[in-house]
Design a protein around this motif. Structure first.
Motif, PDB file in Angstrom:
ATOM      1  N   MET A  77      30.786  -8.973  -7.513  1.00  0.00           N
ATOM      2  CA  MET A  77      30.068  -7.976  -6.727  1.00  0.00           C
ATOM      3  C   MET A  77      30.018  -6.710  -7.560  1.00  0.00           C
ATOM      4  SD  MET A  77      31.041  -6.146  -3.083  1.00  0.00           S
ATOM      5  CE  MET A  77      30.537  -7.471  -2.000  1.00  0.00           C
ATOM      6  N   ASN A  78      28.818  -6.291  -7.927  1.00  0.00           N
ATOM      7  CA  ASN A  78      28.720  -5.105  -8.771  1.00  0.00           C
ATOM      8  C   ASN A  78      28.963  -3.829  -7.959  1.00  0.00           C
ATOM      9  OD1 ASN A  78      26.219  -3.954  -7.749  1.00  0.00           O
ATOM     10  ND2 ASN A  78      25.092  -5.464  -8.944  1.00  0.00           N
ATOM     11  N   MET A  82      28.915  -3.063  -3.880  1.00  0.00           N
ATOM     12  CA  MET A  82      30.139  -2.631  -3.218  1.00  0.00           C
ATOM     13  C   MET A  82      29.933  -1.319  -2.486  1.00  0.00           C
ATOM     14  SD  MET A  82      33.673  -1.186  -4.560  1.00  0.00           S
ATOM     15  CE  MET A  82      34.726  -0.471  -3.327  1.00  0.00           C
ATOM     16  N   LEU A  83      29.256  -0.372  -3.127  1.00  0.00           N
ATOM     17  CA  LEU A  83      28.996   0.925  -2.505  1.00  0.00           C
ATOM     18  C   LEU A  83      28.218   0.753  -1.203  1.00  0.00           C
ATOM     19  CD1 LEU A  83      29.025   4.048  -2.615  1.00  0.00           C
ATOM     20  CD2 LEU A  83      26.925   3.893  -3.987  1.00  0.00           C
ATOM     21  N   GLU A  84      27.194  -0.072  -1.225  1.00  0.00           N
ATOM     22  CA  GLU A  84      26.399  -0.306  -0.017  1.00  0.00           C
ATOM     23  C   GLU A  84      27.248  -0.923   1.090  1.00  0.00           C
ATOM     24  OE1 GLU A  84      23.202  -2.566  -1.737  1.00  0.00           O
ATOM     25  OE2 GLU A  84      22.173  -0.751  -2.426  1.00  0.00           O
ATOM     26  N   GLU A  85      28.089  -1.891   0.736  1.00  0.00           N
ATOM     27  CA  GLU A  85      28.978  -2.532   1.714  1.00  0.00           C
ATOM     28  C   GLU A  85      29.999  -1.529   2.264  1.00  0.00           C
ATOM     29  OE1 GLU A  85      30.745  -5.547   4.029  1.00  0.00           O
ATOM     30  OE2 GLU A  85      28.832  -5.588   2.964  1.00  0.00           O
ATOM     31  N   PRO A  90      32.473   1.344   9.086  1.00  0.00           N
ATOM     32  CA  PRO A  90      32.892   2.598   9.727  1.00  0.00           C
ATOM     33  C   PRO A  90      34.305   3.045   9.355  1.00  0.00           C
ATOM     34  CG  PRO A  90      31.906   1.113  11.331  1.00  0.00           C
ATOM     35  CD  PRO A  90      32.066   0.340  10.041  1.00  0.00           C
ATOM     36  N   ALA A  91      35.183   2.094   9.026  1.00  0.00           N
ATOM     37  CA  ALA A  91      36.560   2.439   8.677  1.00  0.00           C
ATOM     38  C   ALA A  91      36.682   2.972   7.253  1.00  0.00           C
ATOM     39  CB  ALA A  91      37.469   1.223   8.852  1.00  0.00           C
ATOM     40  N   LEU A  92      35.686   2.720   6.399  1.00  0.00           N
ATOM     41  CA  LEU A  92      35.780   3.088   4.983  1.00  0.00           C
ATOM     42  C   LEU A  92      34.697   4.068   4.531  1.00  0.00           C
ATOM     43  CD1 LEU A  92      36.425  -0.510   3.573  1.00  0.00           C
ATOM     44  CD2 LEU A  92      38.138   1.240   4.103  1.00  0.00           C
ATOM     45  N   MET A  93      33.682   4.276   5.324  1.00  0.00           N
ATOM     46  CA  MET A  93      32.498   5.015   4.883  1.00  0.00           C
ATOM     47  C   MET A  93      32.759   6.470   4.502  1.00  0.00           C
ATOM     48  SD  MET A  93      30.605   5.461   8.613  1.00  0.00           S
ATOM     49  CE  MET A  93      29.040   5.275   7.869  1.00  0.00           C
ATOM     50  N   GLN A 114      21.127   6.970  -2.983  1.00  0.00           N
ATOM     51  CA  GLN A 114      20.565   6.446  -1.737  1.00  0.00           C
ATOM     52  C   GLN A 114      21.637   5.746  -0.909  1.00  0.00           C
ATOM     53  OE1 GLN A 114      17.345   4.065  -3.357  1.00  0.00           O
ATOM     54  NE2 GLN A 114      15.830   5.646  -2.860  1.00  0.00           N
ATOM     55  N   ALA A 115      22.623   5.168  -1.584  1.00  0.00           N
ATOM     56  CA  ALA A 115      23.730   4.484  -0.903  1.00  0.00           C
ATOM     57  C   ALA A 115      24.886   5.441  -0.607  1.00  0.00           C
ATOM     58  CB  ALA A 115      24.219   3.302  -1.734  1.00  0.00           C
TER      59      ALA A 115
END
Length: 161
Positions: A77-78, A82-85, A90-93, A114-115
């Protein structure tokens, strides 16, 4: 001579998501040389980083990072995936993410912002310039950035009640 940087009461928790061993060692040395008190946790790709952040079974536990330094070009996973995920969780954003990569591609820069990346830093290739970049990042993280503390972060489980 290492310049004075105000230190937080505890070392800052940094998650470095990077698959290159030389870049990991260079980052460790640069933070050490810059005198930035930190605990540097390392994940080798986006899958491992998300598993560690979510305390998945079989992954070593780690405290919530104050900042994530994220490379783009990694296996499984690049960094952009990962950034988008991460920003959908909500717990990590609310964890600030600084893209720290060799990519100078406009598409990668645009997609990162954008992400919701906090910053985009192109890794210099020589140690002196890399050291200066890490020192500037440290100053930025310690003196300028204000991140939500644990008590200020909304708990998604309690929001549902």
């Amino acid at each position: 001579m290492t310049p004075y940087l105000p230190q937080p009461t505890a070392p800052i928790e940094i998650l470095l998501v990077e698959d290159s061993e030389p870049d990991i060692q260079l980052t460790r040395e640069a933070f050490s040389e810059a005198g930035i008190a930190n605990t540097l946790h390392v994940a080798r790709d986006g899958v491992e980083a998300l598993e560690r952040l979510r305390c998945a079974a079989g992954q070593p536990a780690m405290p919530r990072p104050d900042v994530i330094l994220l490379d783009i070009n990694m296996p499984r996973m690049n960094g952009l995936e990962m950034l988008e995920e991460l920003k959908r969780d909500p717990a990590l954003m609310t964890i600030p993410v600084i893209m720290l990569t060799t990519s100078q591609a406009e598409e990668d820069i645009l997609r990162s912002y954008q992400a919701h990346a906090a910053s985009y830093v192109v890794k210099p290739v020589d140690f002196e310039r890399f050291y200066e970049a890490i020192r500037a990042l440290g100053r930025y993280m310690l003196t300028i950035v204000r991140s939500p503390g644990p008590q200020e972060q909304e708990d998604p489980l309690h929001q549902q009640l």
